[in-house]
Design an enzyme around this catalytic site. Structure first.
Site, PDB file in Angstrom:
ATOM      1  N   GLU A 169      34.642 -69.893  34.921  1.00 42.54           N
ATOM      2  CA  GLU A 169      36.004 -69.540  35.339  1.00 42.54           C
ATOM      3  C   GLU A 169      36.425 -70.154  36.674  1.00 42.54           C
ATOM      4  OE1 GLU A 169      36.459 -65.251  33.040  1.00 42.54           O
ATOM      5  OE2 GLU A 169      36.310 -65.270  35.226  1.00 42.54           O
ATOM      6  N   GLU A 351      32.463 -64.645  27.299  1.00 40.95           N
ATOM      7  CA  GLU A 351      32.785 -63.327  27.854  1.00 40.95           C
ATOM      8  C   GLU A 351      33.885 -62.712  27.023  1.00 40.95           C
ATOM      9  OE1 GLU A 351      33.672 -62.801  31.992  1.00 40.95           O
ATOM     10  OE2 GLU A 351      32.106 -64.205  32.647  1.00 40.95           O
TER      11      GLU A 351
END
Length: 449
Positions: A169, A351
């Site tokens: 991320e 995720e």
């Protein structure tokens, strides 16, 4: 396929769980680990809920064998974790810390002995403080520092690890660190944000080159948050804000890394930091695309905000998780389909999960029906994406354990396993049993083909 039967997933589909170093390891001052930017940031008053820190977290550094046993009981085939850069290079570069490297040796060896494949992420936000003191992601030299770190990790663990991710991320730690001041270094500096984005992308390209040279059989990717960006209201100003948020949140990194260019608005802002040959250094075709997804994100126009827009809550009345995040499994399905069509790479969901505020009941059990429902509906949406042709090859729940959730501290719990922080006792939740049952059923279905 029988009418009403669930979509069959690929035969080699990977079921896993994910964590990150700062969120679970603890032991921040043990065995030579150097300080990270999060160690200092957690001590700034008002930054973290309840003044929480990652000093102890889940004490995974000492309890990793117990946590691997929990993974074994779940039946997962893979575990995605991150290396703590300051644990293996306390000063960020230079002399390696043998004790830190030895911890990951033990972790990897135990995973393999248990039949669980290690998926190693090089960077999940815990930059060594010593590198931040040299400018951090605003210093172009960091691409070389990252490459040296990647080389150390690859040469140490590449004989046992095949799956590598460069970054987790990058949109979050850049936008929240330099755009909204919610993460280290805690600034609102648009110029710095654009410079950091470019330098992270340069580091990614350099890291891929090192991994390919050091571990020829490596399977390499990067992990991107991919969540639809929506206007909080149907006005032209809010729609423009949502388009800009989409460029920062969803496109700044995969567009450059895979397609070789920045999205339009960011391209103009980043241009001053681009040198000859940079885009060729950045654009390194990965072997797979890592998707992190929780819910849609929202933007509102704000002429007084440093970036011209504000982060907004979802509209009133939409379904929400216990911690207030919007529930929209159709958005997950559509995101997987869009990523497949745009980037043409195998997709691994690395995720996905639901946060809650929960505690054991009178019998000591943790019953979490909202999380069970979330996982059921979102894995159902994943099947719909596969049925539509998306090349999705794996699904990892965030997270194995309740852990330090950045600005929320320990208030929000995402784990399949409850952690009683004062005692460090682990209690598998109802969702853990649900996930284990799902994995067992998939194994049965796979052998029945």
């Amino acid at each position: 396929m029988r009418e009403g039967a669930p979509t069959l997933l690929p035969r080699n589909f990977v079921w896993g769980v994910s964590t990150s170093s700062y969120q679970i390891e603890g032991a921040t001052q043990v065995d030579g680990r150097g300080p990270s930017v999060w160690d200092g940031y957690c001590r700034v008053p008002g930054r973290i809920a309840n003044g929480d820190t990652g000093d102890v977290a889940c004490d995974h550094y000492h309890r990793y064998a117990e946590d691997i046993a929990l993974m074994r009981d779940l039946g997962v085939g893979a575990y995605r974790f991150s290396i703590a850069w300051p644990r293996v290079l306390p000063a960020g570069r230079g002399v390696a810390n043998e004790a830190g490297l030895a911890f990951y040796d033990r972790l990897i060896d135990k995973l393999l002995a248990t039949g669980i494949e290690p998926w190693l992420c090089l960077y999940h936000w815990d930059l060594p403080q010593s590198l931040q003191d040299r400018g951090g992601w605003l210093n172009r030299d960091i691409a070389g520092w990252f490459a040296d770190y990647a080389k150390l990790v690859a040469e140490r663990f590449g004989d046992r690890v095949r799956r590598f991710a460069t970054f987790n991320e990058p949109s979050v730690f850049t936008l929240f660190g330099y755009g909204f001041a919610w993460h280290p270094p805690g600034t609102t500096d648009p110029a710095g944000l654009h410079q950091a984005i470019h330098n992270v992308n340069l580091a990614h390209g350099a890291g891929v080159d090192v991994l390919r040279a050091s571990v020829p059989a490596a399977s390499i990717g990067a992990i991107h948050n991919m969540q639809p960006s929506r206007p909080v209201a149907r006005t032209s100003a809010d729609e423009a804000a949502a388009t800009l948020l989409d460029e920062y949140w969803n496109k700044a990194f995969p567009e450059a890394q895979i397609l070789g260019h920045y999205p339009p608005a960011l391209a103009r802002a980043i241009e001053p930091y681009v040198q000859a040959g940079d885009m060729e250094r950045i654009c390194r075709k990965p072997d797979w695309f890592g998707v992190n997804h929780y819910s849609p994100v929202y933007a509102a126009a704000d002429a007084n905000a440093p970036l011209g827009f504000a982060w907004a809550d979802a509209p009133v009345g939409v379904p929400r998780s216990p911690i207030g995040w919007q529930l929209d499994p159709a958005a997950f399905r559509d995101t997987l389909i869009d990523v497949d069509r745009r980037y043409r790479l195998p997709i691994y969901v690395l995720e996905n999960g639901a946060g809650a505020v929960e505690e054991p009941n009178a019998t000591g059990d943790v019953v979490d029906p909202e999380r069970v429902d979330y996982l059921a509906t979102y894995t159902g949406a994943l099947r719909e994406a596969v049925a539509a042709g998306a090349d999705v090859r794996g699904y990892f729940v965030w997270s194995l354990l309740d852990n330090f959730e950045w600005g929320a501290g320990y208030a929000n719990r995402f784990g399949l396993v409850y952690v009683d922080y004062p005692t460090q006792r682990r209690i598998p939740k109802a969702s853990a049993r649900w996930y284990a049952k799902l994995i067992r059923a998939e194994k049965v279905a796979r052998t029945a083909r």
